[in-house]
Design a protein around this motif. Sequence first.
Motif, PDB file in Angstrom:
ATOM      1  N   UNK A  20     -66.824 -49.921  41.262  1.00 50.27           N
ATOM      2  CA  UNK A  20     -67.652 -49.143  40.334  1.00 50.27           C
ATOM      3  C   UNK A  20     -66.836 -48.247  39.405  1.00 50.27           C
ATOM      4  N   UNK A  21     -65.516 -48.259  39.556  1.00 54.32           N
ATOM      5  CA  UNK A  21     -64.676 -47.490  38.634  1.00 54.32           C
ATOM      6  C   UNK A  21     -64.784 -48.093  37.239  1.00 54.32           C
ATOM      7  N   UNK A  22     -64.917 -47.248  36.216  1.00 57.01           N
ATOM      8  CA  UNK A  22     -64.884 -47.784  34.854  1.00 57.01           C
ATOM      9  C   UNK A  22     -63.477 -48.307  34.537  1.00 57.01           C
ATOM     10  N   UNK A  23     -63.365 -49.207  33.583  1.00 60.58           N
ATOM     11  CA  UNK A  23     -62.056 -49.782  33.246  1.00 60.58           C
ATOM     12  C   UNK A  23     -60.988 -48.728  32.927  1.00 60.58           C
ATOM     13  N   UNK A  24     -61.408 -47.625  32.326  1.00 62.27           N
ATOM     14  CA  UNK A  24     -60.445 -46.566  31.985  1.00 62.27           C
ATOM     15  C   UNK A  24     -59.810 -45.982  33.248  1.00 62.27           C
ATOM     16  N   UNK A  25     -60.614 -45.778  34.293  1.00 62.26           N
ATOM     17  CA  UNK A  25     -60.084 -45.248  35.548  1.00 62.26           C
ATOM     18  C   UNK A  25     -59.115 -46.242  36.188  1.00 62.26           C
ATOM     19  N   UNK A  49     -68.326 -41.086  40.693  1.00 62.06           N
ATOM     20  CA  UNK A  49     -69.077 -40.599  41.858  1.00 62.06           C
ATOM     21  C   UNK A  49     -70.579 -40.732  41.633  1.00 62.06           C
ATOM     22  N   UNK A  50     -71.002 -40.477  40.415  1.00 59.32           N
ATOM     23  CA  UNK A  50     -72.418 -40.661  40.064  1.00 59.32           C
ATOM     24  C   UNK A  50     -72.825 -42.120  40.268  1.00 59.32           C
ATOM     25  N   UNK A  51     -71.972 -43.040  39.827  1.00 59.50           N
ATOM     26  CA  UNK A  51     -72.265 -44.477  39.986  1.00 59.50           C
ATOM     27  C   UNK A  51     -72.313 -44.867  41.459  1.00 59.50           C
ATOM     28  N   UNK A  52     -71.385 -44.343  42.261  1.00 56.33           N
ATOM     29  CA  UNK A  52     -71.383 -44.644  43.696  1.00 56.33           C
ATOM     30  C   UNK A  52     -72.661 -44.103  44.334  1.00 56.33           C
ATOM     31  N   UNK A  53     -73.002 -42.855  44.038  1.00 53.76           N
ATOM     32  CA  UNK A  53     -74.210 -42.250  44.609  1.00 53.76           C
ATOM     33  C   UNK A  53     -75.473 -43.004  44.235  1.00 53.76           C
ATOM     34  N   UNK A  54     -75.550 -43.431  42.990  1.00 51.21           N
ATOM     35  CA  UNK A  54     -76.717 -44.194  42.545  1.00 51.21           C
ATOM     36  C   UNK A  54     -76.762 -45.572  43.202  1.00 51.21           C
ATOM     37  N   UNK A  57     -80.827 -47.612  54.845  1.00 55.06           N
ATOM     38  CA  UNK A  57     -79.545 -47.045  54.474  1.00 55.06           C
ATOM     39  C   UNK A  57     -78.612 -48.071  53.886  1.00 55.06           C
ATOM     40  N   UNK A  58     -77.403 -47.630  53.615  1.00 59.36           N
ATOM     41  CA  UNK A  58     -76.348 -48.463  53.064  1.00 59.36           C
ATOM     42  C   UNK A  58     -75.027 -47.843  53.496  1.00 59.36           C
ATOM     43  N   UNK A  59     -73.970 -48.617  53.410  1.00 61.34           N
ATOM     44  CA  UNK A  59     -72.618 -48.129  53.695  1.00 61.34           C
ATOM     45  C   UNK A  59     -71.817 -48.271  52.417  1.00 61.34           C
ATOM     46  N   UNK A  60     -71.078 -47.219  52.071  1.00 58.95           N
ATOM     47  CA  UNK A  60     -70.237 -47.255  50.880  1.00 58.95           C
ATOM     48  C   UNK A  60     -68.807 -46.908  51.236  1.00 58.95           C
ATOM     49  N   UNK A  61     -67.872 -47.579  50.604  1.00 60.91           N
ATOM     50  CA  UNK A  61     -66.456 -47.226  50.697  1.00 60.91           C
ATOM     51  C   UNK A  61     -66.138 -46.399  49.463  1.00 60.91           C
ATOM     52  N   UNK A  62     -65.801 -45.144  49.682  1.00 61.87           N
ATOM     53  CA  UNK A  62     -65.539 -44.218  48.583  1.00 61.87           C
ATOM     54  C   UNK A  62     -64.570 -43.160  49.092  1.00 61.87           C
ATOM     55  N   UNK A  63     -63.545 -42.860  48.328  1.00 64.87           N
ATOM     56  CA  UNK A  63     -62.540 -41.899  48.803  1.00 64.87           C
ATOM     57  C   UNK A  63     -63.146 -40.537  49.117  1.00 64.87           C
ATOM     58  N   UNK A  64     -64.027 -40.018  48.261  1.00 62.99           N
ATOM     59  CA  UNK A  64     -64.718 -38.741  48.495  1.00 62.99           C
ATOM     60  C   UNK A  64     -63.761 -37.697  49.082  1.00 62.99           C
ATOM     61  N   UNK A  65     -62.614 -37.544  48.460  1.00 63.97           N
ATOM     62  CA  UNK A  65     -61.537 -36.735  49.017  1.00 63.97           C
ATOM     63  C   UNK A  65     -61.841 -35.238  49.085  1.00 63.97           C
ATOM     64  N   UNK A  66     -62.548 -34.733  48.115  1.00 64.35           N
ATOM     65  CA  UNK A  66     -62.823 -33.289  48.072  1.00 64.35           C
ATOM     66  C   UNK A  66     -64.262 -32.997  48.492  1.00 64.35           C
ATOM     67  N   UNK A  67     -64.456 -31.807  48.999  1.00 66.99           N
ATOM     68  CA  UNK A  67     -65.797 -31.382  49.415  1.00 66.99           C
ATOM     69  C   UNK A  67     -66.776 -31.488  48.251  1.00 66.99           C
ATOM     70  N   UNK A  68     -66.353 -31.059  47.073  1.00 64.16           N
ATOM     71  CA  UNK A  68     -67.278 -31.096  45.926  1.00 64.16           C
ATOM     72  C   UNK A  68     -67.687 -32.525  45.575  1.00 64.16           C
ATOM     73  N   UNK A  69     -66.818 -33.504  45.840  1.00 61.05           N
ATOM     74  CA  UNK A  69     -67.190 -34.906  45.600  1.00 61.05           C
ATOM     75  C   UNK A  69     -68.256 -35.335  46.605  1.00 61.05           C
ATOM     76  N   UNK A  70     -68.054 -34.943  47.854  1.00 58.28           N
ATOM     77  CA  UNK A  70     -69.044 -35.285  48.883  1.00 58.28           C
ATOM     78  C   UNK A  70     -70.371 -34.584  48.593  1.00 58.28           C
ATOM     79  N   UNK A  71     -70.284 -33.340  48.131  1.00 58.17           N
ATOM     80  CA  UNK A  71     -71.507 -32.614  47.766  1.00 58.17           C
ATOM     81  C   UNK A  71     -72.234 -33.309  46.623  1.00 58.17           C
TER      82      UNK A  71
END
Length: 165
Positions: free
Chosen positions: A29-34, A53-58, A69-83
Amino acid sequence: MGVTGCGKSSVGSALAAALGVAFVEGDALHPPENVAKMASGQPLTDEDRAGWLEAVGRAVAANSSGNQGAVAACSALRRRYRDQLRRLNPSLVFIHLAIDRETAYRRVGNREGHFMPASLVESQFAALETPGEDEAAVSLNGLLPVDELVAASIAFLRRKKKSEP
């Protein structure tokens, strides 16, 4: 969740299969720029990650049918990302696959066909904020075999579900 090379995709897809739910591959889900930025050895900024992160959450929300439910693989390294992810999916829980730097360097260096170079391992550890005790999360030893990590994840999810009102 966890640093690059911790096993998010392998464990996540196996966990999704064991639970009979959808699997969301965050890297897809990363855009090509990332992707281009990381492939060139540049770590992403918080600004770069926001839309991803918005794309992963959606995607998690869209793939969660009813209470399945669903399972996602996402780094979510920082608390604010998880929030940010929790704002889109309030019942979201995190399974942190913890590994050491040496293992991450080795795994990423041996990986073929992935855009993330081993040169970015250190930036991942620099950004990592281990989930706090107040978060709906568990940290597991990412060096364990996938089947053991899946079993431990399912046990955590069952305990979490029993503790819900």
